[in-house]
Write a protein that holds these residues in place. Structure first.
Motif, PDB file in Angstrom:
ATOM      1  N   GLU A   8      39.275  52.180  45.764  1.00 54.43           N
ATOM      2  CA  GLU A   8      40.717  52.294  45.570  1.00 54.43           C
ATOM      3  C   GLU A   8      41.336  53.647  45.878  1.00 54.43           C
ATOM      4  OE1 GLU A   8      41.639  52.727  40.980  1.00 54.43           O
ATOM      5  OE2 GLU A   8      40.092  51.218  41.297  1.00 54.43           O
ATOM      6  N   ARG A  43      47.487  45.133  42.272  1.00 52.58           N
ATOM      7  CA  ARG A  43      47.081  43.912  41.559  1.00 52.58           C
ATOM      8  C   ARG A  43      46.933  42.769  42.548  1.00 52.58           C
ATOM      9  NH1 ARG A  43      51.299  42.990  37.138  1.00 52.58           N
ATOM     10  NH2 ARG A  43      51.146  45.265  37.049  1.00 52.58           N
ATOM     11  N   LYS A  46      50.031  36.980  43.439  1.00 55.05           N
ATOM     12  CA  LYS A  46      50.042  35.587  42.991  1.00 55.05           C
ATOM     13  C   LYS A  46      49.915  34.641  44.180  1.00 55.05           C
ATOM     14  CE  LYS A  46      52.606  36.476  38.738  1.00 55.05           C
ATOM     15  NZ  LYS A  46      53.845  36.228  37.972  1.00 55.05           N
ATOM     16  N   LEU A  60      44.197  46.001  45.990  1.00 57.59           N
ATOM     17  CA  LEU A  60      44.247  44.601  45.574  1.00 57.59           C
ATOM     18  C   LEU A  60      45.372  43.838  46.270  1.00 57.59           C
ATOM     19  CD1 LEU A  60      43.415  44.747  41.754  1.00 57.59           C
ATOM     20  CD2 LEU A  60      41.919  44.129  43.655  1.00 57.59           C
ATOM     21  N   ASP A  61      46.462  44.523  46.592  1.00 59.68           N
ATOM     22  CA  ASP A  61      47.552  43.873  47.336  1.00 59.68           C
ATOM     23  C   ASP A  61      47.052  43.365  48.685  1.00 59.68           C
ATOM     24  OD1 ASP A  61      48.907  44.929  45.200  1.00 59.68           O
ATOM     25  OD2 ASP A  61      50.440  45.966  46.368  1.00 59.68           O
ATOM     26  N   ARG A  88      41.910  46.805  31.849  1.00 64.40           N
ATOM     27  CA  ARG A  88      41.800  45.352  32.015  1.00 64.40           C
ATOM     28  C   ARG A  88      40.611  44.796  31.240  1.00 64.40           C
ATOM     29  NH1 ARG A  88      42.882  47.633  36.937  1.00 64.40           N
ATOM     30  NH2 ARG A  88      44.625  46.807  38.153  1.00 64.40           N
ATOM     31  N   PHE A  93      39.035  39.970  34.723  1.00 63.82           N
ATOM     32  CA  PHE A  93      39.286  40.631  36.006  1.00 63.82           C
ATOM     33  C   PHE A  93      38.273  40.170  37.053  1.00 63.82           C
ATOM     34  CE2 PHE A  93      39.412  45.020  38.268  1.00 63.82           C
ATOM     35  CZ  PHE A  93      40.366  44.574  39.166  1.00 63.82           C
ATOM     36  N   GLU A  96      38.942  36.633  38.180  1.00 66.67           N
ATOM     37  CA  GLU A  96      40.077  36.591  39.108  1.00 66.67           C
ATOM     38  C   GLU A  96      39.634  37.001  40.521  1.00 66.67           C
ATOM     39  OE1 GLU A  96      44.682  38.270  39.229  1.00 66.67           O
ATOM     40  OE2 GLU A  96      43.143  39.448  38.195  1.00 66.67           O
TER      41      GLU A  96
END
Length: 217
Positions: A8, A43, A46, A60-61, A88, A93, A96
């Motif tokens: 990251e 993050r 969705k 993560l995007d 988190r 996590f 996901e």
């Protein structure tokens, strides 16, 4: 085998670049790898078909698009994604993240590894290396740290080794926090001992990477 590694931020990239030759051997003999540093974790979107804004380079995007691409790219044998848990719930996590991979077609061979709470926990896991890099570190502050706990990890490390501690770094503001973390990776990372490190999340990273290349053999 060839491995693509996503992390990251720049300090995480620097740290992994010092660790990977200890795990894999010399680049190209026989394994190859590339480490990609991003500008923050973000993050999971969705809408997993979202491509995100590539200019922002938020890990993560971008991850759904990246994994779909890796799954379709010949010559990439594995993808490793290394993240901080921050605050988190790690079980949720990881679930996901695994669901994200399962939605890819074809599914890339993907390994997720999560540092608890931040990668700075891995420096605490080898205090011999930490003290070699920073001989004037405050022993009492180091001893207060509970390994792999959610406690403001980088702040505790700063309180141990940075003049004025975390308060001075926060007062100065960006970009100093990123610069300081990069310096820690640069100075402590090459000194870390793979076997001596007592951080459980570091051990999972080490063992997971070893399994990747063993299974490929």
């Amino acid at each position: 085998m060839h491995i693509e590694i996503l992390v990251e931020d720049a300090s995480g990239k620097k740290l992994l670049e010092s660790l990977l030759p200890k795990l894999f051997g010399k680049q190209g003999e026989p394994h190859t790898w590339r480490v990609h540093g991003y500008k923050g974790i973000g993050r999971v979107p969705k809408n997993l078909n979202s491509s995100g804004d590539p200019a922002k380079r938020i890990l993560l995007d971008q991850l759904p698009k990246l994994l779909r691409g890796y799954g379709k790219t010949p010559g990439i044998d594995a993808v490793v994604v290394v993240l901080d848990s921050d605050r988190r719930n790690c079980v949720d996590f990881l679930a996901e993240l695994k669901a994200l991979v399962a939605g890819c077609s074809p599914v890339p061979n993907t390994l997720f590894r999560i540092a608890i709470e931040e990668m700075e926990a891995w420096y605490f896991g080898d205090q011999q290396a930490l003290m070699a890099a920073y001989p004037k570190a405050k022993i009492d502050v180091l001893q207060r740290y509970q390994q792999d706990s959610v406690c403001g990890t980088w702040e505790q490390l700063a309180d141990a080794i940075y003049p004025g501690g975390s308060a001075a770094i926060k007062k100065a503001g960006w970009p100093l926090p990123g610069q300081v973390k990069y310096e820690w990776a640069e100075k402590i990372g090459p000194l870390l001992d793979l076997e001596r490190n007592i951080s459980p999340s570091f051990g999972k990273l080490r063992d997971g990477l070893r399994r990747l290349i063993t299974e490929a053999a």
